[in-house]
Motif scaffolding. Structure first.
Motif, PDB file in Angstrom:
ATOM      1  N   ASP A  71      23.855  38.606  28.881  1.00 51.97           N
ATOM      2  CA  ASP A  71      24.435  38.964  30.174  1.00 51.97           C
ATOM      3  C   ASP A  71      25.399  37.913  30.707  1.00 51.97           C
ATOM      4  O   ASP A  71      26.053  38.134  31.721  1.00 51.97           O
ATOM      5  CB  ASP A  71      23.333  39.231  31.206  1.00 51.97           C
ATOM      6  CG  ASP A  71      22.444  38.020  31.452  1.00 51.97           C
ATOM      7  OD1 ASP A  71      22.578  37.019  30.719  1.00 51.97           O
ATOM      8  OD2 ASP A  71      21.602  38.076  32.370  1.00 51.97           O
ATOM      9  N   ALA A  72      25.479  36.764  30.043  1.00 53.94           N
ATOM     10  CA  ALA A  72      26.339  35.696  30.546  1.00 53.94           C
ATOM     11  C   ALA A  72      27.256  35.102  29.494  1.00 53.94           C
ATOM     12  O   ALA A  72      28.280  34.498  29.837  1.00 53.94           O
ATOM     13  CB  ALA A  72      25.478  34.578  31.157  1.00 53.94           C
ATOM     14  N   ALA A  73      26.913  35.246  28.221  1.00 51.90           N
ATOM     15  CA  ALA A  73      27.706  34.626  27.153  1.00 51.90           C
ATOM     16  C   ALA A  73      29.066  35.313  27.009  1.00 51.90           C
ATOM     17  O   ALA A  73      29.232  36.489  27.332  1.00 51.90           O
ATOM     18  CB  ALA A  73      26.946  34.682  25.841  1.00 51.90           C
ATOM     19  N   SER A 100      14.454  18.417  31.424  1.00 55.20           N
ATOM     20  CA  SER A 100      13.295  19.303  31.319  1.00 55.20           C
ATOM     21  C   SER A 100      13.763  20.745  31.314  1.00 55.20           C
ATOM     22  O   SER A 100      14.560  21.147  32.175  1.00 55.20           O
ATOM     23  CB  SER A 100      12.345  19.063  32.492  1.00 55.20           C
ATOM     24  OG  SER A 100      11.259  19.964  32.454  1.00 55.20           O
ATOM     25  N   GLY A 101      13.307  21.523  30.353  1.00 58.12           N
ATOM     26  CA  GLY A 101      13.691  22.925  30.284  1.00 58.12           C
ATOM     27  C   GLY A 101      15.086  23.110  29.713  1.00 58.12           C
ATOM     28  O   GLY A 101      15.679  22.199  29.135  1.00 58.12           O
ATOM     29  N   PHE A 102      15.608  24.318  29.875  1.00 58.13           N
ATOM     30  CA  PHE A 102      16.902  24.662  29.303  1.00 58.13           C
ATOM     31  C   PHE A 102      18.050  24.120  30.157  1.00 58.13           C
ATOM     32  O   PHE A 102      18.007  24.193  31.383  1.00 58.13           O
ATOM     33  CB  PHE A 102      17.035  26.178  29.151  1.00 58.13           C
ATOM     34  CG  PHE A 102      16.252  26.724  27.989  1.00 58.13           C
ATOM     35  CD1 PHE A 102      16.813  26.761  26.728  1.00 58.13           C
ATOM     36  CD2 PHE A 102      14.954  27.168  28.166  1.00 58.13           C
ATOM     37  CE1 PHE A 102      16.091  27.246  25.642  1.00 58.13           C
ATOM     38  CE2 PHE A 102      14.222  27.655  27.091  1.00 58.13           C
ATOM     39  CZ  PHE A 102      14.794  27.693  25.831  1.00 58.13           C
ATOM     40  N   VAL A 103      19.046  23.593  29.466  1.00 54.07           N
ATOM     41  CA  VAL A 103      20.236  23.046  30.114  1.00 54.07           C
ATOM     42  C   VAL A 103      21.442  23.821  29.608  1.00 54.07           C
ATOM     43  O   VAL A 103      21.654  23.933  28.396  1.00 54.07           O
ATOM     44  CB  VAL A 103      20.403  21.548  29.796  1.00 54.07           C
ATOM     45  CG1 VAL A 103      21.663  21.013  30.469  1.00 54.07           C
ATOM     46  CG2 VAL A 103      19.175  20.764  30.231  1.00 54.07           C
ATOM     47  N   ASP A 104      22.240  24.366  30.525  1.00 52.53           N
ATOM     48  CA  ASP A 104      23.424  25.128  30.129  1.00 52.53           C
ATOM     49  C   ASP A 104      24.477  24.208  29.523  1.00 52.53           C
ATOM     50  O   ASP A 104      24.794  23.147  30.081  1.00 52.53           O
ATOM     51  CB  ASP A 104      24.014  25.859  31.332  1.00 52.53           C
ATOM     52  CG  ASP A 104      23.142  27.007  31.808  1.00 52.53           C
ATOM     53  OD1 ASP A 104      22.452  27.622  30.965  1.00 52.53           O
ATOM     54  OD2 ASP A 104      23.130  27.284  33.018  1.00 52.53           O
ATOM     55  N   VAL A 105      25.014  24.636  28.381  1.00 51.97           N
ATOM     56  CA  VAL A 105      26.093  23.913  27.726  1.00 51.97           C
ATOM     57  C   VAL A 105      27.422  24.610  27.990  1.00 51.97           C
ATOM     58  O   VAL A 105      28.452  23.980  28.187  1.00 51.97           O
ATOM     59  CB  VAL A 105      25.826  23.798  26.209  1.00 51.97           C
ATOM     60  CG1 VAL A 105      26.990  23.138  25.485  1.00 51.97           C
ATOM     61  CG2 VAL A 105      24.534  23.036  25.956  1.00 51.97           C
ATOM     62  N   LYS A 106      27.392  25.918  28.007  1.00 53.34           N
ATOM     63  CA  LYS A 106      28.532  26.751  28.385  1.00 53.34           C
ATOM     64  C   LYS A 106      27.953  28.062  28.887  1.00 53.34           C
ATOM     65  O   LYS A 106      26.745  28.288  28.777  1.00 53.34           O
ATOM     66  CB  LYS A 106      29.491  26.959  27.205  1.00 53.34           C
ATOM     67  CG  LYS A 106      28.887  27.599  25.975  1.00 53.34           C
ATOM     68  CD  LYS A 106      29.943  27.867  24.908  1.00 53.34           C
ATOM     69  CE  LYS A 106      30.633  26.593  24.477  1.00 53.34           C
ATOM     70  NZ  LYS A 106      31.660  26.858  23.419  1.00 53.34           N
ATOM     71  N   PRO A 107      28.766  28.949  29.479  1.00 56.31           N
ATOM     72  CA  PRO A 107      28.197  30.176  30.040  1.00 56.31           C
ATOM     73  C   PRO A 107      27.341  30.955  29.039  1.00 56.31           C
ATOM     74  O   PRO A 107      27.803  31.311  27.958  1.00 56.31           O
ATOM     75  CB  PRO A 107      29.438  30.975  30.446  1.00 56.31           C
ATOM     76  CG  PRO A 107      30.461  29.935  30.749  1.00 56.31           C
ATOM     77  CD  PRO A 107      30.217  28.845  29.740  1.00 56.31           C
ATOM     78  N   GLY A 108      26.092  31.175  29.415  1.00 57.09           N
ATOM     79  CA  GLY A 108      25.185  31.962  28.593  1.00 57.09           C
ATOM     80  C   GLY A 108      24.570  31.221  27.431  1.00 57.09           C
ATOM     81  O   GLY A 108      23.729  31.776  26.722  1.00 57.09           O
TER      82      GLY A 108
END
Length: 204
Positions: A71-73, A100-108
């Motif tokens: 939905d975001a990539a 901690s947890g998921f870190v956004d690298v680029k959209p999606g």
């Protein structure tokens, strides 16, 4: 949301692999990337209700999880080399170090330190299914989610299958063993068949 969790027992958790020799240098990350294509891509775009987690357990920076949200990539290509390039660039990031947890690298596209536990935390509340040749026929499971929930998470292994520890953890989490049929097929084909079954149910 339909979530597909593909566990790579030796798949590289770092960018240190060669695009020109992906199978031999990445711990068979290529198998997992084909699963990404099967889970997210249709002939005319991306599935907006799908998400893929690649649990990467190989190499010096393991374990890590790469997560892709449909939905975001953007600009997710169907060919294996493009997907491998995307993975390589994402895994080169150090954004998850100390986080901690998921870190956004680029959209999606996000990365997390850790392995299966990170996925189970992120997918909290989803109905869990373990793809297993000896499991119940998926077509006979009604309904798929508890109380009709449409948040579903399907766990499958790469060519090496699940190790005993992973299977035990999924059992403890309440994952229900299901099968897609009497013949063992490749991991990406499993994802495609499960997606098709969900599509058919949605159409009904």
């Amino acid at each position: 949301m339909r979530r597909f969790v593909i566990i790579g027992r030796k798949a590289s958790a770092s960018e240190e692999f060669f695009l020109d020799d992906l199978p031999s240098t990445s711990g068979r990350l290529d198998i997992l990337l084909r699963g990404v294509r099967a889970a997210l891509l249709t002939s005319h775009g991306l599935r907006r209700d799908a998400m893929v987690y690649l649990v990467l357990l190989g190499g010096p920076r393991a374990p890590r999880v790469l997560r892709i949200r449909g939905d975001a990539a953007k600009f997710i290509r169907p060919d294996e080399r493009s997907l491998a390039t995307l993975a390589k660039k994402t895994l080169a990031s150090r954004a998850d170090e100390g986080a901690s947890g998921f870190v956004d690298v680029k959209p999606g596209i996000a990365i997390a330190r850790g392995g299966l536990e990170e996925v189970l935390t992120d997918a909290a509340g989803a109905a869990l299914f373990l793809l297993d040749e000896g499991g119940e026929d998926l077509r006979k499971v009604e309904p798929l989610g508890d109380g009709g929930s449409t948040d579903l998470a399907f766990f499958l292994g790469d060519h090496g299958g699940f190790d005993a520890e992973t299977r035990a953890r999924l059992d403890a989490a309440g994952a229900r063993p299901v099968s897609i049929g009497p013949v063992a097929v490749h991991a990406d084909d499993v994802v495609a068949i499960v997606s098709n079954e969900l599509d058919r149910r949605g159409a009904r």
